[in-house]
Design a protein around this motif. Structure first.
Motif, PDB file in Angstrom:
ATOM      1  N   GLN A  21      10.447  10.060  41.471  1.00 19.15           N
ATOM      2  CA  GLN A  21       9.914   8.701  41.428  1.00 19.15           C
ATOM      3  C   GLN A  21      10.581   7.827  42.488  1.00 19.15           C
ATOM      4  OE1 GLN A  21      10.581   6.665  37.726  1.00 19.15           O
ATOM      5  NE2 GLN A  21       8.997   5.156  38.129  1.00 19.15           N
ATOM      6  N   LEU A  22      11.875   7.975  42.643  1.00 16.24           N
ATOM      7  CA  LEU A  22      12.584   7.187  43.654  1.00 16.24           C
ATOM      8  C   LEU A  22      12.118   7.518  45.066  1.00 16.24           C
ATOM      9  CD1 LEU A  22      16.214   7.295  42.276  1.00 16.24           C
ATOM     10  CD2 LEU A  22      14.720   5.314  42.398  1.00 16.24           C
ATOM     11  N   ALA A  23      11.856   8.789  45.313  1.00 18.18           N
ATOM     12  CA  ALA A  23      11.523   9.222  46.673  1.00 18.18           C
ATOM     13  C   ALA A  23      10.070   8.968  47.042  1.00 18.18           C
ATOM     14  CB  ALA A  23      11.838  10.704  46.831  1.00 18.18           C
ATOM     15  N   PHE A  24       9.152   9.122  46.110  1.00 19.90           N
ATOM     16  CA  PHE A  24       7.749   9.160  46.481  1.00 19.90           C
ATOM     17  C   PHE A  24       6.870   8.054  45.913  1.00 19.90           C
ATOM     18  CE2 PHE A  24       9.161  13.630  46.781  1.00 19.90           C
ATOM     19  CZ  PHE A  24       8.914  13.817  48.120  1.00 19.90           C
ATOM     20  N   VAL A  25       7.341   7.319  44.912  1.00 18.96           N
ATOM     21  CA  VAL A  25       6.482   6.324  44.264  1.00 18.96           C
ATOM     22  C   VAL A  25       6.854   4.935  44.753  1.00 18.96           C
ATOM     23  CG1 VAL A  25       5.770   5.353  42.059  1.00 18.96           C
ATOM     24  CG2 VAL A  25       6.197   7.798  42.244  1.00 18.96           C
ATOM     25  N   GLU A  26       5.922   4.285  45.437  1.00 16.40           N
ATOM     26  CA  GLU A  26       6.162   2.925  45.925  1.00 16.40           C
ATOM     27  C   GLU A  26       6.037   1.910  44.797  1.00 16.40           C
ATOM     28  OE1 GLU A  26       7.022   1.539  48.865  1.00 16.40           O
ATOM     29  OE2 GLU A  26       7.448   3.562  49.596  1.00 16.40           O
ATOM     30  N   ASN A  27       4.891   1.942  44.108  1.00 12.16           N
ATOM     31  CA  ASN A  27       4.632   1.018  43.005  1.00 12.16           C
ATOM     32  C   ASN A  27       4.390   1.828  41.744  1.00 12.16           C
ATOM     33  OD1 ASN A  27       4.678  -1.284  44.736  1.00 12.16           O
ATOM     34  ND2 ASN A  27       2.605  -0.765  45.395  1.00 12.16           N
ATOM     35  N   ASP A  28       5.074   1.436  40.684  1.00  9.40           N
ATOM     36  CA  ASP A  28       4.932   2.163  39.428  1.00  9.40           C
ATOM     37  C   ASP A  28       3.514   2.016  38.882  1.00  9.40           C
ATOM     38  OD1 ASP A  28       7.530   3.007  39.478  1.00  9.40           O
ATOM     39  OD2 ASP A  28       8.275   1.446  38.154  1.00  9.40           O
ATOM     40  N   THR A  29       2.934   3.147  38.516  1.00  8.59           N
ATOM     41  CA  THR A  29       1.628   3.140  37.868  1.00  8.59           C
ATOM     42  C   THR A  29       1.845   3.130  36.358  1.00  8.59           C
ATOM     43  OG1 THR A  29       1.535   5.559  37.833  1.00  8.59           O
ATOM     44  CG2 THR A  29       0.591   4.449  39.774  1.00  8.59           C
ATOM     45  N   VAL A  30       0.761   3.041  35.627  1.00  8.83           N
ATOM     46  CA  VAL A  30       0.856   3.020  34.166  1.00  8.83           C
ATOM     47  C   VAL A  30       1.487   4.318  33.658  1.00  8.83           C
ATOM     48  CG1 VAL A  30      -0.495   2.951  32.033  1.00  8.83           C
ATOM     49  CG2 VAL A  30      -1.085   1.438  33.919  1.00  8.83           C
ATOM     50  N   GLY A  31       1.136   5.427  34.281  1.00  6.98           N
ATOM     51  CA  GLY A  31       1.706   6.716  33.867  1.00  6.98           C
ATOM     52  C   GLY A  31       3.218   6.763  34.014  1.00  6.98           C
ATOM     53  N   TRP A  32       3.736   6.259  35.145  1.00  8.59           N
ATOM     54  CA  TRP A  32       5.180   6.232  35.349  1.00  8.59           C
ATOM     55  C   TRP A  32       5.848   5.290  34.366  1.00  8.59           C
ATOM     56  CZ3 TRP A  32       7.677   9.827  37.739  1.00  8.59           C
ATOM     57  CH2 TRP A  32       7.109  10.517  38.798  1.00  8.59           C
ATOM     58  N   ILE A  33       5.224   4.153  34.110  1.00 11.82           N
ATOM     59  CA  ILE A  33       5.797   3.180  33.176  1.00 11.82           C
ATOM     60  C   ILE A  33       5.843   3.755  31.765  1.00 11.82           C
ATOM     61  CG2 ILE A  33       5.435   0.924  32.102  1.00 11.82           C
ATOM     62  CD1 ILE A  33       4.308   0.008  34.854  1.00 11.82           C
ATOM     63  N   VAL A  34       4.761   4.404  31.337  1.00 16.93           N
ATOM     64  CA  VAL A  34       4.712   4.995  29.993  1.00 16.93           C
ATOM     65  C   VAL A  34       5.729   6.125  29.875  1.00 16.93           C
ATOM     66  CG1 VAL A  34       3.262   6.345  28.420  1.00 16.93           C
ATOM     67  CG2 VAL A  34       2.342   4.302  29.513  1.00 16.93           C
ATOM     68  N   THR A  35       5.810   6.972  30.898  1.00 18.75           N
ATOM     69  CA  THR A  35       6.781   8.063  30.875  1.00 18.75           C
ATOM     70  C   THR A  35       8.208   7.519  30.789  1.00 18.75           C
ATOM     71  OG1 THR A  35       5.293   9.437  32.190  1.00 18.75           O
ATOM     72  CG2 THR A  35       7.601  10.110  32.093  1.00 18.75           C
ATOM     73  N   GLY A  36       8.507   6.509  31.583  1.00 18.11           N
ATOM     74  CA  GLY A  36       9.833   5.890  31.526  1.00 18.11           C
ATOM     75  C   GLY A  36      10.123   5.273  30.172  1.00 18.11           C
ATOM     76  N   ALA A  37       9.106   4.636  29.577  1.00 15.79           N
ATOM     77  CA  ALA A  37       9.295   4.019  28.258  1.00 15.79           C
ATOM     78  C   ALA A  37       9.550   5.084  27.189  1.00 15.79           C
ATOM     79  CB  ALA A  37       8.081   3.178  27.891  1.00 15.79           C
ATOM     80  N   ILE A  38       8.825   6.193  27.258  1.00 12.44           N
ATOM     81  CA  ILE A  38       9.037   7.274  26.284  1.00 12.44           C
ATOM     82  C   ILE A  38      10.457   7.827  26.410  1.00 12.44           C
ATOM     83  CG2 ILE A  38       8.377   9.652  25.710  1.00 12.44           C
ATOM     84  CD1 ILE A  38       5.473   8.814  26.371  1.00 12.44           C
ATOM     85  N   ILE A  39      10.901   8.034  27.643  1.00  9.22           N
ATOM     86  CA  ILE A  39      12.258   8.540  27.866  1.00  9.22           C
ATOM     87  C   ILE A  39      13.291   7.542  27.352  1.00  9.22           C
ATOM     88  CG2 ILE A  39      13.943   9.101  29.662  1.00  9.22           C
ATOM     89  CD1 ILE A  39      11.564  10.333  31.232  1.00  9.22           C
ATOM     90  N   ASP A  40      13.111   6.264  27.672  1.00  7.19           N
ATOM     91  CA  ASP A  40      14.071   5.243  27.233  1.00  7.19           C
ATOM     92  C   ASP A  40      14.098   5.099  25.717  1.00  7.19           C
ATOM     93  OD1 ASP A  40      14.823   4.791  29.825  1.00  7.19           O
ATOM     94  OD2 ASP A  40      13.600   2.990  30.079  1.00  7.19           O
ATOM     95  N   ILE A  41      12.943   5.117  25.080  1.00 12.38           N
ATOM     96  CA  ILE A  41      12.893   4.997  23.612  1.00 12.38           C
ATOM     97  C   ILE A  41      13.547   6.215  22.967  1.00 12.38           C
ATOM     98  CG2 ILE A  41      11.330   4.997  21.630  1.00 12.38           C
ATOM     99  CD1 ILE A  41       9.486   3.169  23.343  1.00 12.38           C
ATOM    100  N   THR A  42      13.300   7.395  23.527  1.00  7.09           N
ATOM    101  CA  THR A  42      13.939   8.606  22.991  1.00  7.09           C
ATOM    102  C   THR A  42      15.455   8.514  23.113  1.00  7.09           C
ATOM    103  OG1 THR A  42      12.002   9.929  23.574  1.00  7.09           O
ATOM    104  CG2 THR A  42      14.060  11.110  23.189  1.00  7.09           C
ATOM    105  N   PHE A  43      15.942   8.045  24.260  1.00  6.14           N
ATOM    106  CA  PHE A  43      17.383   7.896  24.436  1.00  6.14           C
ATOM    107  C   PHE A  43      17.946   6.821  23.502  1.00  6.14           C
ATOM    108  CE2 PHE A  43      17.413   9.633  29.054  1.00  6.14           C
ATOM    109  CZ  PHE A  43      17.357  10.930  28.563  1.00  6.14           C
ATOM    110  N   LEU A  44      17.182   5.759  23.240  1.00  7.57           N
ATOM    111  CA  LEU A  44      17.629   4.723  22.299  1.00  7.57           C
ATOM    112  C   LEU A  44      17.770   5.304  20.894  1.00  7.57           C
ATOM    113  CD1 LEU A  44      18.297   1.764  21.619  1.00  7.57           C
ATOM    114  CD2 LEU A  44      15.849   1.420  21.258  1.00  7.57           C
ATOM    115  N   VAL A  45      16.785   6.076  20.473  1.00  9.88           N
ATOM    116  CA  VAL A  45      16.866   6.714  19.158  1.00  9.88           C
ATOM    117  C   VAL A  45      18.050   7.679  19.114  1.00  9.88           C
ATOM    118  CG1 VAL A  45      15.672   8.264  17.552  1.00  9.88           C
ATOM    119  CG2 VAL A  45      14.411   6.408  18.657  1.00  9.88           C
ATOM    120  N   ASP A  46      18.294   8.379  20.222  1.00  9.61           N
ATOM    121  CA  ASP A  46      19.431   9.293  20.272  1.00  9.61           C
ATOM    122  C   ASP A  46      20.750   8.540  20.150  1.00  9.61           C
ATOM    123  OD1 ASP A  46      20.541  11.963  20.592  1.00  9.61           O
ATOM    124  OD2 ASP A  46      21.232  11.248  22.550  1.00  9.61           O
ATOM    125  N   ILE A  47      20.830   7.355  20.734  1.00 11.15           N
ATOM    126  CA  ILE A  47      22.039   6.535  20.578  1.00 11.15           C
ATOM    127  C   ILE A  47      22.269   6.222  19.106  1.00 11.15           C
ATOM    128  CG2 ILE A  47      22.984   4.221  20.972  1.00 11.15           C
ATOM    129  CD1 ILE A  47      21.787   4.348  23.796  1.00 11.15           C
TER     130      ILE A  47
END
Length: 181
Positions: A21-47
């Protein structure tokens, strides 16, 4: 056991997708945002789960189940790294949450659109979770594959080598894109 395996899969996905994402994505699309949110929510639950998960004390080889002791040990170091890995620091720094800021105006004024990518590199902190959870990953690998410890270490080394090269190749591509401006 299932939770550990799910966290392991999410960590691997985050470790592969974040550099891409850092190398190739200029502007976040909905897919990238949703994927990031799923990862962040999973890590929050893990905390939250980690505050209630017993561990084996390495000095006395006893199971620690006292919630206060577990919380103290977790709060000493790993909690802060886990917390930083889920907070969208790039959004706060660049002022995309709650309107623009002076930093955003400076970046636009100086035509340093790639500055945003440098700030987004803070997301790479998520990859430190793999180092933190190495023992848990190895235990999951052992339960699934039933291999000897030498093979497990070799697999973990090869994965680490791949991840290291993947990360630095993505950073290299991102840095090369700075010259395009």
């Amino acid at each position: 056991m299932r939770w550990d395996f799910y966290i392991m899969i999410i960590m691997v996905v985050a470790a592969i997708l974040t550099p891409l994402q850092l190398a190739f994505v200029e502007n976040d699309t909905v897919g990238w945002i949703v994927t990031g949110a799923i990862i962040d929510i999973t890590f929050l639950v893990d905390i939250l789960v980690t505050f209630f998960t017993a561990y084996v004390d390495e000095s006395s080889y006893t199971m620690v189940t006292d919630k206060c002791v577990i919380a103290k040990k977790y709060l000493q170091f790993w909690f802060w790294l886990d917390l930083v890995s889920i907070v969208p620091l790039d959004a706060f720094i660049m002022g995309t949450v709650g309107g623009g800021s002076d930093m955003t105006q400076v970046a636009k004024f100086t035509r340093m659109g790639k500055l945003y990518k440098m700030i987004r590199m803070l997301r790479m902190v998520k990859m430190m979770r793999i180092v933190k959870d190495r023992k848990r990953i190895m235990a999951n690998l052992d339960s699934v594959m039933k291999t000897n410890p030498g093979v497990e270490r070799l697999i973990f080394f090869c994965f680490g080598f791949f991840l290291f090269n993947h990360t630095f190749a993505s950073i290299w591509i991102m840095l090369a894109s700075f010259d395009e401006d």
